[in-house]
Design an enzyme around this catalytic site. Structure first.
Site, mmCIF file in Angstrom:
data_model
loop_
_atom_site.group_PDB
_atom_site.id
_atom_site.type_symbol
_atom_site.label_atom_id
_atom_site.label_comp_id
_atom_site.label_asym_id
_atom_site.label_seq_id
_atom_site.Cartn_x
_atom_site.Cartn_y
_atom_site.Cartn_z
ATOM 1 N N TYR A 139 0.859 -1.433 -0.299
ATOM 2 C CA TYR A 139 0.080 -0.028 -0.085
ATOM 3 C C TYR A 139 0.922 1.175 0.312
ATOM 4 C CZ TYR A 139 -3.860 3.236 1.553
ATOM 5 O OH TYR A 139 -4.290 4.316 1.768
ATOM 6 N N ASP A 141 9.463 2.995 -0.339
ATOM 7 C CA ASP A 141 8.212 3.142 0.267
ATOM 8 C C ASP A 141 8.566 3.322 1.901
ATOM 9 O OD1 ASP A 141 5.526 4.001 2.168
ATOM 10 O OD2 ASP A 141 4.975 3.380 0.605
ATOM 11 N N LYS A 166 4.392 8.946 9.544
ATOM 12 C CA LYS A 166 4.525 7.988 10.344
ATOM 13 C C LYS A 166 5.942 8.383 11.663
ATOM 14 C CE LYS A 166 2.026 5.076 9.158
ATOM 15 N NZ LYS A 166 0.372 5.252 8.652
#
Length: 426
Positions: free
Chosen positions: A142, A237, A265
């Site tokens: 994702y 990523d 994050k």
């Protein structure tokens, strides 16, 4: 009716599905979301006064635990000067310098507001730099909800049973090619079929949105070699793995250097922040230095920068934190594996450092196809047991457990006791 139930009843009337992100929904496990009022250390507290040992950690940012006093104080001080200016600030420069001076493969960096924005921008830069249009991603990985990458995505898309998404025109995904995670031959085949029209290969170095799926030995190294051979950029990523596996993220952990990297994050310490960076010659393609346009009114927000910089400084100054949480991860996930084996439960435990999960399947999980063999109904029963005994897990088979430096040995032992109690009756 609990207060959480009352809030959810109100929420579904005004918010699609009652939540502002599908991964917060409890529909897949037949429960009402717990509405959280506060958190400290390894614990969160809901609006009904219930305390939970938290293994979500805000989906990763709280690597040092919730409500860390140093980070909180940095945010309070920043707020005293104002919340947003829409202008350049010194702290943006400090953040960029701090990261670039410590991570060799990040020579320049651009702040954005989310992981989705970071990935979308990195893809655009890769296309602008190479002059090519095609992208290779991996089934089950994702990379945010931008149109071009919402194909064979994992995480909330898997949980809801939606393979892609309505509202995404075919034209937006026609240049997105899907490879098999941990299968270099599938990547090689796509690169050859594209006649070297691939701008970039983007990968989660550790798959963490189809459950946790570590890379096989040689997989990331093989991607680096293939990208070099076909003059494509390699994008890591690291929205989840960045600054979590090591300070230099998965790139440092596995010893593989990407051309571009995306962050999120942890660099915001819980605030909404993303970033993308890489080699100077690539990043200088970004406007206003170059022709690739990308902008964000609130990018580099001073309060978010204060939070993120405070956390990164703490991590840099005490890098033993990575050893500590690695050992905690090993203790917890190996302990769960031992319990499953002793109770003759054929489920799988996958983990890398402080990320891990149980797959409710007898099949070894190495990619998207094997992850989908997991029994989501069995997971739902396990989830409810743990929640009712005060342990807060992600409400999806296809999400990770996150450990923090705040989790204590006693809390890990308590978790293992609950896991053992549950599977003894399996």
């Amino acid at each position: 009716m609990t207060k959480s139930q009352e809030l959810f009843k109100r929420a579904v009337n005004r918010i699609p599905g009652g939540v502002n992100s599908p991964v917060r929904a409890y529909g897949a496990i037949g429960e009402t979301p717990r509405f959280i009022q506060g958190a400290v250390g390894s614990s969160i507290f809901d609006v009904d006064g219930q305390k939970y040992l938290d293994y979500i950690c805000s989906w990763g940012p709280m690597i040092l635990g919730h409500n860390h006093p140093v980070i909180r104080d940095a945010v309070v001080r920043a707020c005293e000067n104002g919340l947003s200016f829409g202008c350049a600030t010194e702290r943006e420069v400090e953040m960029a310098e701090f990261i670039c001076e410590r991570i060799p493969h990040v020579e320049m960096i651009r702040m954005v507001n989310s992981g989705t924005e970071a990935v979308m921008s990195a893809i655009r830069v890769a296309r602008g730099f190479t002059g090519k249009s095609k992208i290779i991603k991996f089934a089950g990985c994702y990379h945010g909800h931008s149109d071009a990458l919402l194909v064979s995505a994992g995480s909330g898309v898997m949980t809801s049973g939606v393979p892609d998404s309505a509202g995404v025109p075919k034209g937006c995904t026609q240049d997105t090619m899907i490879a098999v995670y941990n299968d270099l031959e599938s990547v090689k085949q796509l690169l050859e079929e594209s006649n070297d029209e691939v701008a970039a290969v983007i990968v989660e170095p550790v798959g963490a949105n189809m459950g946790v799926v570590p890379p096989k030995d040689g997989f990331l190294e093989g991607l680096r070699t293939l990208c070099d051979e076909h003059k494509a950029l390699l994008i890591f990523d690291e929205v989840i793995t960045g600054f979590r596996l090591k300070f230099g993220g998965a790139a440092e952990y596995f010893g593989v250097t990407p051309d571009l990297v995306t962050y999120g994050k942890i660099i915001g310490a819980g605030m909404p922040v993303g970033a993308y960076g890489g080699r100077k010659e690539i990043m200088e393609m970004v406007s206003p230095a170059g022709p690739v346009y990308q902008a964000g009114t609130l990018s580099g927000n001073p309060v978010a920068m204060a939070a993120g910089l405070a956390q990164l400084k703490l991590l840099w100054e005490d890098q033993d934190v990575y050893t500590r949480i690695y050992r905690k991860g090993e203790y917890l996930f190996e302990g769960i594996q031992k319990i499953l084996k002793e109770n003759e439960v054929p489920y799988q435990v996958n983990y890398t450092a402080s990320l891990g999960c149980i797959f409710f399947t007898s099949e070894k999980v190495t990619d998207y196809t094997s992850a989908k063999t997991a029994d989501t109904k069995a997971f739902a029963e396990y989830f409810k047991y743990m929640l009712n005994h005060g342990v807060h897990l992600a409400p999806s088979q296809f999400e990770a457990m996150f450990l923090s430096d705040a989790h204590t040995q006693e809390e890990l032992d308590l978790t293992l006791e609950l896991v053992e109690q549950y599977f003894k009756t399996w």
